[in-house]
Design a protein around this motif. Sequence first.
Motif, PDB file in Angstrom:
ATOM      1  N   HIS A  52      -1.171   4.064   4.805  1.00  0.00           N
ATOM      2  CA  HIS A  52      -1.737   2.790   4.373  1.00  0.00           C
ATOM      3  C   HIS A  52      -2.297   2.894   2.952  1.00  0.00           C
ATOM      4  O   HIS A  52      -2.127   1.988   2.138  1.00  0.00           O
ATOM      5  N   ARG A  53      -2.942   4.010   2.646  1.00  0.00           N
ATOM      6  CA  ARG A  53      -3.477   4.215   1.291  1.00  0.00           C
ATOM      7  C   ARG A  53      -2.348   4.331   0.264  1.00  0.00           C
ATOM      8  O   ARG A  53      -2.479   3.896  -0.872  1.00  0.00           O
ATOM      9  N   GLN A  54      -1.251   4.933   0.676  1.00  0.00           N
ATOM     10  CA  GLN A  54      -0.111   5.134  -0.223  1.00  0.00           C
ATOM     11  C   GLN A  54       0.664   3.835  -0.455  1.00  0.00           C
ATOM     12  O   GLN A  54       1.212   3.620  -1.531  1.00  0.00           O
ATOM     13  N   ALA A  55       0.689   2.978   0.531  1.00  0.00           N
ATOM     14  CA  ALA A  55       1.556   1.797   0.498  1.00  0.00           C
ATOM     15  C   ALA A  55       0.915   0.640  -0.266  1.00  0.00           C
ATOM     16  O   ALA A  55       0.656  -0.421   0.286  1.00  0.00           O
ATOM     17  N   ASN A  56       0.706   0.855  -1.547  1.00  0.00           N
ATOM     18  CA  ASN A  56       0.180  -0.220  -2.384  1.00  0.00           C
ATOM     19  C   ASN A  56       1.300  -1.220  -2.693  1.00  0.00           C
ATOM     20  O   ASN A  56       2.429  -1.076  -2.228  1.00  0.00           O
ATOM     21  N   LYS A  57       0.994  -2.214  -3.477  1.00  0.00           N
ATOM     22  CA  LYS A  57       1.962  -3.280  -3.743  1.00  0.00           C
ATOM     23  C   LYS A  57       3.237  -2.754  -4.404  1.00  0.00           C
ATOM     24  O   LYS A  57       4.345  -3.111  -3.999  1.00  0.00           O
ATOM     25  N   SER A  58       3.106  -1.897  -5.398  1.00  0.00           N
ATOM     26  CA  SER A  58       4.308  -1.415  -6.098  1.00  0.00           C
ATOM     27  C   SER A  58       5.152  -0.513  -5.199  1.00  0.00           C
ATOM     28  O   SER A  58       6.386  -0.589  -5.217  1.00  0.00           O
ATOM     29  N   TYR A  59       4.507   0.339  -4.408  1.00  0.00           N
ATOM     30  CA  TYR A  59       5.229   1.211  -3.472  1.00  0.00           C
ATOM     31  C   TYR A  59       5.983   0.367  -2.441  1.00  0.00           C
ATOM     32  O   TYR A  59       7.159   0.599  -2.162  1.00  0.00           O
ATOM     33  N   THR A  60       5.298  -0.627  -1.912  1.00  0.00           N
ATOM     34  CA  THR A  60       5.906  -1.496  -0.909  1.00  0.00           C
ATOM     35  C   THR A  60       7.068  -2.278  -1.501  1.00  0.00           C
ATOM     36  O   THR A  60       8.138  -2.380  -0.888  1.00  0.00           O
TER      37      THR A  60
END
Length: 78
Positions: A52-60
Amino acid sequence: MRQQKLPPFVHNLVRIADESGLQLDNALRMDLQELTTFNIKARYEIVKAQFHRQANKSYTQKWLTRSTEILNLLKKAR
């Protein structure tokens, strides 16, 4: 009538692609491996929190776009 084989009961996208006879280049193989980890990360609470911490807007957005590209490739390969 041609009998259709059921897909393997696994969530490993590389294995499914290999068993279906798809030819994967290294980039696609690595992307499918990464996408496979999303299933695992969604199952376990501690891993889910890290993801969840990794999955920011750009990653998603990156993986949503790449998933769409892969889906389109698979549709063309049929």
